[in-house]
Design an enzyme around this catalytic site. Sequence first.
Site, mmCIF file in Angstrom:
data_model
loop_
_atom_site.group_PDB
_atom_site.id
_atom_site.type_symbol
_atom_site.label_atom_id
_atom_site.label_comp_id
_atom_site.label_asym_id
_atom_site.label_seq_id
_atom_site.Cartn_x
_atom_site.Cartn_y
_atom_site.Cartn_z
ATOM 1 N N CYS A 91 108.798 -1.541 39.093
ATOM 2 C CA CYS A 91 108.530 -0.128 39.383
ATOM 3 C C CYS A 91 108.445 0.208 40.865
ATOM 4 C CB CYS A 91 107.257 0.314 38.667
ATOM 5 S SG CYS A 91 105.930 -0.887 38.682
ATOM 6 N N HIS A 147 102.486 4.698 43.341
ATOM 7 C CA HIS A 147 102.757 3.262 43.365
ATOM 8 C C HIS A 147 103.736 2.812 44.446
ATOM 9 C CE1 HIS A 147 103.231 -0.682 40.846
ATOM 10 N NE2 HIS A 147 102.271 -0.765 41.763
#
Length: 440
Positions: A91, A147
Amino acid sequence: MNIDIHREVQKIDPDPASCFNMFLASVVLLMASSLVPCLTVAQPHIVVIMADDLGWNDVGFHGSDQIPTPNIDALAYHGVILNRHYTMPTCTPSRTAFLTGKHPIRTGMQGFPLRAGEPRGIPLEERLLPERLAQLGYSTHLVGKWHVGAHRVDYTPTRRGFASHFGYWNGYIGYFDHNIQQGEFRGLDLHRDLNPTPENRGQYATDVFTREAVDIILSHDKSRPLYLQVAHLAVHSGNDTLQLEVPDVDATERRFSYITNPRRRLFAGSERRGFFLLRLSSTSPAPKTRQDRVVAMLLSTVINLRNLMYHTYSPGMLARLDESVGKIVEAMAERGMLDNSILVFLSDNGAQTFGLHTNEGSNWPLRGSVCPQLKFTLFEGGVRGTCAIWSPLIQQTGRVSSDLIHISDWLPTLYSAADCLLGVDQGLLENYVTDGSAAG
């Protein structure tokens, strides 16, 4: 039609001069050439819905008949299915590539995803997609996952181009308690901009993010173009990886009793039939332009199926994600923004079918479908991502594209659409992506 490129565009540098840059130029030209020239229309609203760890075989438009995803499928079938859309295997690298337009190795963001509190992030000298769009007049908002660095305030979303952020900074949170539990780090990771929001505890994360996205759309000042990035927690596993978190376990078990894997039943969990839950008038005026007709085709599907639909609770992870897509499109239509918009649905990588943070997603029939730590691999199951785009600005819809596209290609593609540079001269575009003096 050739259009002079604004000098600002020349600063975009997906990578140094290379064969890949020449390929990138052709990709951007290919996608731009499929859109209606926008010299006579307003800048399009752009909504990007990013799923987390969604597998190739988890959506109906890839042929899966196990779990219904009618809202996601509606976007895909009425738009363009991008059948060769590639991502990074995890990710943080994928989101870095999306936001920067560069391969993550160019920014030091390759490899294992950022751990909670890790002192690393996308370098501050990098200008991200929301920063570029904000300079074009866009109102930019992020809902959900970040993130890509939050160890210092300067690395957080509202300092990197987003006017607002409601969501979490790290890789995942609990679906109900919204806590991060990773290594030595424990605690609430749900923020509105820089402020923690404990008042939402106990509410299912997918529903919380959907509600925020809908509120942003309904309250948006339509005199400005909107860029909304909805980065869902779903269908990533939460903190408790031994038990997938769903709103109603019993309802999910009843609906999907035919699925033998009990965890995949929780992953699925939908009792909804039909498409978007739009409240539309059957007496709407007949479409006059091509864009109006494209919108009407999508919405007529909703009207024709409404009498066949029954409304019941959607208790599972993927069902709630699919419902979220429908509610976002419903809000866009209610606000009158759908007829000049670009909607992109994609996953950041393949499903984690086994090992760390497994979510029981499926990447069948791609290679590596049962490989341990799948999404961390370069097998097609890990990096060939689910993706579709819908827009009334696309000249030819209802098709499958087999053209190669990488997640890093979205920055120049969306920027071009936002700045109305469609039909750009190929030679000029090749110059700016291969110009060594523009390399960062």
